[in-house]
Design a protein around this motif. Structure first.
Motif, short mmCIF file in Angstrom:
data_model
loop_
_atom_site.label_atom_id
_atom_site.label_comp_id
_atom_site.label_asym_id
_atom_site.label_seq_id
_atom_site.Cartn_x
_atom_site.Cartn_y
_atom_site.Cartn_z
N PRO A 26 0.82 -1.22 0.00
CA PRO A 26 0.00 0.00 0.00
C PRO A 26 0.85 1.26 0.00
CG PRO A 26 -0.81 -1.58 1.62
CD PRO A 26 0.52 -2.08 1.15
N LYS A 27 0.38 2.26 -0.71
CA LYS A 27 1.10 3.53 -0.80
C LYS A 27 0.13 4.68 -0.53
CE LYS A 27 4.45 1.79 -4.17
NZ LYS A 27 4.01 0.38 -3.99
N PRO A 28 0.62 5.73 0.14
CA PRO A 28 -0.25 6.88 0.44
C PRO A 28 -0.61 7.62 -0.84
CG PRO A 28 2.04 7.34 1.01
CD PRO A 28 1.99 5.90 0.61
N LYS A 40 5.47 -6.92 2.76
CA LYS A 40 4.93 -6.39 4.01
C LYS A 40 3.49 -6.88 4.17
CE LYS A 40 7.82 -2.23 3.79
NZ LYS A 40 8.62 -2.53 5.01
N PRO A 41 3.32 -8.17 4.49
CA PRO A 41 1.97 -8.73 4.54
C PRO A 41 1.07 -8.11 5.59
CG PRO A 41 3.60 -10.30 5.37
CD PRO A 41 4.36 -9.19 4.74
N PHE A 42 1.63 -7.72 6.75
CA PHE A 42 0.78 -7.13 7.78
C PHE A 42 0.31 -5.74 7.38
CE2 PHE A 42 1.58 -9.58 12.00
CZ PHE A 42 1.23 -10.75 11.37
N LEU A 43 1.15 -4.98 6.69
CA LEU A 43 0.72 -3.68 6.18
C LEU A 43 -0.40 -3.86 5.16
CD1 LEU A 43 0.97 -0.62 5.79
CD2 LEU A 43 2.86 -1.06 4.20
N LEU A 44 -0.27 -4.88 4.32
CA LEU A 44 -1.29 -5.15 3.31
C LEU A 44 -2.63 -5.48 3.95
CD1 LEU A 44 -2.01 -5.67 0.31
CD2 LEU A 44 -1.22 -8.03 0.65
N ILE A 45 -2.61 -6.36 4.95
CA ILE A 45 -3.85 -6.75 5.62
C ILE A 45 -4.44 -5.56 6.40
CG2 ILE A 45 -4.86 -8.24 7.39
CD1 ILE A 45 -2.73 -10.33 6.61
N ALA A 46 -3.58 -4.83 7.09
CA ALA A 46 -4.05 -3.68 7.88
C ALA A 46 -4.70 -2.64 6.99
CB ALA A 46 -2.89 -3.07 8.66
N ASP A 47 -4.10 -2.37 5.85
CA ASP A 47 -4.66 -1.40 4.91
C ASP A 47 -6.04 -1.84 4.44
OD1 ASP A 47 -4.25 0.87 2.80
OD2 ASP A 47 -4.76 -0.89 1.61
N ALA A 48 -6.17 -3.10 4.06
CA ALA A 48 -7.45 -3.60 3.56
C ALA A 48 -8.52 -3.58 4.63
CB ALA A 48 -7.27 -5.01 2.99
N LEU A 49 -8.16 -3.96 5.84
CA LEU A 49 -9.15 -3.99 6.92
C LEU A 49 -9.58 -2.59 7.35
CD1 LEU A 49 -7.96 -6.87 9.28
CD2 LEU A 49 -10.17 -6.70 8.11
N THR A 50 -8.62 -1.66 7.44
CA THR A 50 -8.98 -0.31 7.87
C THR A 50 -9.89 0.35 6.86
OG1 THR A 50 -6.81 -0.21 8.94
CG2 THR A 50 -8.05 1.82 8.83
N ARG A 51 -9.68 0.06 5.58
CA ARG A 51 -10.59 0.57 4.55
C ARG A 51 -11.99 0.00 4.71
NH1 ARG A 51 -7.80 2.75 -0.12
NH2 ARG A 51 -5.54 2.65 0.19
N ARG A 52 -12.10 -1.14 5.38
CA ARG A 52 -13.40 -1.77 5.62
C ARG A 52 -14.00 -1.39 6.98
NH1 ARG A 52 -14.19 -6.66 2.64
NH2 ARG A 52 -16.02 -6.96 3.96
N GLY A 53 -13.40 -0.43 7.68
CA GLY A 53 -13.98 0.05 8.92
C GLY A 53 -13.48 -0.63 10.18
N GLU A 80 4.20 -11.20 -5.89
CA GLU A 80 2.95 -11.13 -5.12
C GLU A 80 3.22 -11.25 -3.63
OE1 GLU A 80 -0.92 -13.53 -6.12
OE2 GLU A 80 0.42 -14.83 -4.97
N THR A 81 2.69 -10.33 -2.84
CA THR A 81 2.82 -10.41 -1.39
C THR A 81 1.83 -11.40 -0.81
OG1 THR A 81 3.68 -8.17 -1.19
CG2 THR A 81 2.62 -9.10 0.76
N MET A 82 0.62 -11.41 -1.33
CA MET A 82 -0.41 -12.36 -0.90
C MET A 82 -1.42 -12.51 -2.02
SD MET A 82 -2.91 -12.29 2.49
CE MET A 82 -1.51 -12.42 3.60
N ALA A 83 -1.82 -13.74 -2.29
CA ALA A 83 -2.82 -13.98 -3.32
C ALA A 83 -4.09 -13.20 -3.00
CB ALA A 83 -3.13 -15.47 -3.44
N SER A 84 -4.66 -12.57 -4.00
CA SER A 84 -5.83 -11.72 -3.77
C SER A 84 -7.00 -12.50 -3.18
CB SER A 84 -6.25 -11.04 -5.08
OG SER A 84 -6.51 -12.00 -6.09
N ALA A 85 -7.15 -13.76 -3.60
CA ALA A 85 -8.24 -14.58 -3.06
C ALA A 85 -8.04 -14.84 -1.58
CB ALA A 85 -8.34 -15.90 -3.83
N ALA A 86 -6.78 -15.09 -1.16
CA ALA A 86 -6.49 -15.32 0.25
C ALA A 86 -6.73 -14.06 1.07
CB ALA A 86 -5.06 -15.81 0.41
N LEU A 87 -6.28 -12.93 0.55
CA LEU A 87 -6.50 -11.66 1.24
C LEU A 87 -7.99 -11.40 1.42
CD1 LEU A 87 -5.29 -9.03 2.41
CD2 LEU A 87 -5.38 -8.08 0.10
N ALA A 88 -8.76 -11.70 0.40
CA ALA A 88 -10.21 -11.48 0.48
C ALA A 88 -10.84 -12.37 1.53
CB ALA A 88 -10.85 -11.73 -0.89
N VAL A 89 -10.40 -13.63 1.62
CA VAL A 89 -10.95 -14.54 2.64
C VAL A 89 -10.72 -13.97 4.04
CG1 VAL A 89 -10.64 -16.80 3.75
CG2 VAL A 89 -10.78 -16.64 1.25
#
Length: 463
Positions: free
Chosen positions: A136-138, A193-206, A443-452
């Motif tokens: 993720p990038k600002p 940076k898998p934790f940054l990737l997950i954190a970014d996706a989750l924070t965007r989801r509230g 790829e840092t994480m497969a998009s399907a796995a991140l979505a799960v």
């Protein structure tokens, strides 16, 4: 280390078998190494491409890094006679023999290890940074706050980043728990940076997310007993993070959940089993058996994947079993280390390498981990639980870990266990025929796995 544990002093290149130590040249104190001082970069091709970095110092010492294998600072001696260069490592037992080019711009020769050799050329040109397109990038549509708090059990300050959705809250929150080894808050592994990737996706989801530097990394204090810490001690770091989050007005104290990767997937249920207020537990590559079974199966799978002969794999398994028995049976750390060293030397490991390997295996962390059984804590969980494992995970092998996990969670009405085919321990897509190596995959994480993960956590955090 993203993987559950990096096996101590595994051969740098498992595709080339280890042999007895090679004779090292005397330290080149009288040589003029000026033409080759500094850093050199090369790539060894042994079925899989392994980038290497050679560091040369004026006193004839040096070191080798293998970034894609997470190995750095492997000690070496360097000798130069005319244009002939020799670099010798004792652990693993290997050497590079080459020639300095007339213009001084390259070192061309061969890497020799275990009776095998492969061509290798070093140059002064550092490879371009690997592409990590998912990082993720600002600018970000949420707030990021640097935080710090003290673990009262250890007295250590822990530091991290709390990302918060826009608005006043209070928000549900996920606290992230890294795998074994010293990891930063993003769980940075070979540029990923898998934790940054997950954190970014989750924070965007509230969902707010707290990710924290491990002890001794970044802004977190190591303390005087870092080498004596165990998974149980790291669990108190998580408990301190949970307590900190519950003091904040912008966090819903009843909606604090945990996300743990690898060893973090062992620690998260430990914490939640003691704390009925934990709202959910999500595990990524979490273990379902004790650490001894995890390590035995992990080492065997990794060696085979790297092309090690079956006879050597079997010999390593036998030696590992004997080593683990020593660790479990001998409560005194110094005595265990002495017995382990004797075992490894008798098996042909060079004495310096045997001593370092014994020191690692006799650590309190290892003693605790070998016996740590996740099943009782998994059975005790009353909150919703998710576990996601890659079908090609060679660190926490699904066929060994998932059946007992499913049995342990059978009475939990909201437990989901998913094995995603074709993914490794980081949930990256593994190219067909490619040996393990996180760094070679963009790829840092497969998009399907991140979505799960994100869909499940967002649903249960807000529930």
């Amino acid at each position: 280390m993203a993987q559950l544990v990096r096996p101590a002093l595994v051969a740098l290149f498992a595709a080339i078998p280890m042999i007895a130590p090679l004779a090292a040249p005397a330290t080149a104190q009288a040589q003029d190494l000026t033409p080759i001082l500094g850093d050199w970069y090369g790539t060894l091709n042994v079925g899989v491409k392994l980038p290497l970095v050679l560091h040369v110092q004026a006193d004839g010492t040096g070191s080798i890094d293998s970034p894609s294998q997470g190995a750095s600072g492997l000690p070496a001696t360097v000798s130069l006679s005319g244009s002939s260069l020799t670099v010798v490592l004792t652990s693993p037992a290997a050497r590079f023999e080459g020639t300095v080019a007339a213009d001084g711009a390259s070192l061309a020769g061969a890497w020799r290890q275990g009776g095998g050799s492969a061509p290798l050329t070093f140059t002064r040109t550092a490879p371009a940074a690997a592409a990590r397109p998912q990082t993720p990038k600002p600018p970000f549509p949420y707030r990021a706050e640097e935080v710090a708090y003290v673990n009262p059990a250890s007295g250590l300050k822990l530091a991290g980043t709390l990302t918060l959705p826009q608005g006043a809250g209070p928000f549900p929150v996920a606290l992230m728990i890294t795998g074994s080894g010293s990891q930063d808050r993003d769980e940075t592994i070979e540029g990923h940076k898998p934790f940054l990737l997950i954190a970014d996706a989750l924070t965007r989801r509230g969902v707010a997310v707290l990710r924290v530097d491990d002890r001794g990394v970044g802004g977190s204090e190591a303390g005087k007993t870092l080498m004596a810490a165990t998974s149980a001690d790291f669990a108190t770091d998580v408990e301190a993070g949970v307590a900190f989050l519950r003091t904040r007005k912008d966090i819903d104290p009843g909606r604090v959940g945990l996300i743990g990767h690898s060893e973090g997937g062992l620690i998260a249920p430990m914490v939640a089993a003691k704390d009925p207020r934990i709202a959910f537990v999500a595990m990524i590559g979490g273990p379902g058996v004790n650490g001894e079974r995890v390590l035995l199966s992990q080492t065997r799978a990794l060696m085979l994947a790297h092309g090690a002969p079956l006879a050597k794999v079997d010999a390593a398994s036998t030696e590992n079993r004997a080593a683990y028995e020593i660790v479990k049976a001998e409560p005194d750390q110094a005595a265990a280390a002495a017995k382990l060293k004797a075992l490894f030397v008798a098996g042909g490991t060079p004495e310096p390498a045997a001593e370092r390997k014994a020191a690692f295996l006799s650590l309190p962390w290892m003693r605790y981990f070998l016996a740590a059984d996740p099943v009782p804590n998994l059975k005790a969980l009353k909150c919703p639980v998710l576990d996601v494992n890659g079908g090609q995970d060679l660190n926490v092998i699904p066929a060994i870990n998932l059946p007992p996990m499913r049995a342990a969670l059978a009475q939990n009405p909201d437990a989901t266990i998913q094995e995603l085919p074709g993914l490794n321990h980081l949930l990256q897509t593994v190219p067909p025929g490619q040996a393990p190596g996180y760094g070679a995959i963009e790829e840092t994480m497969a998009s399907a796995a991140l979505a799960v993960i994100v869909d499940w956590v967002a649903t249960h955090a807000k529930g």
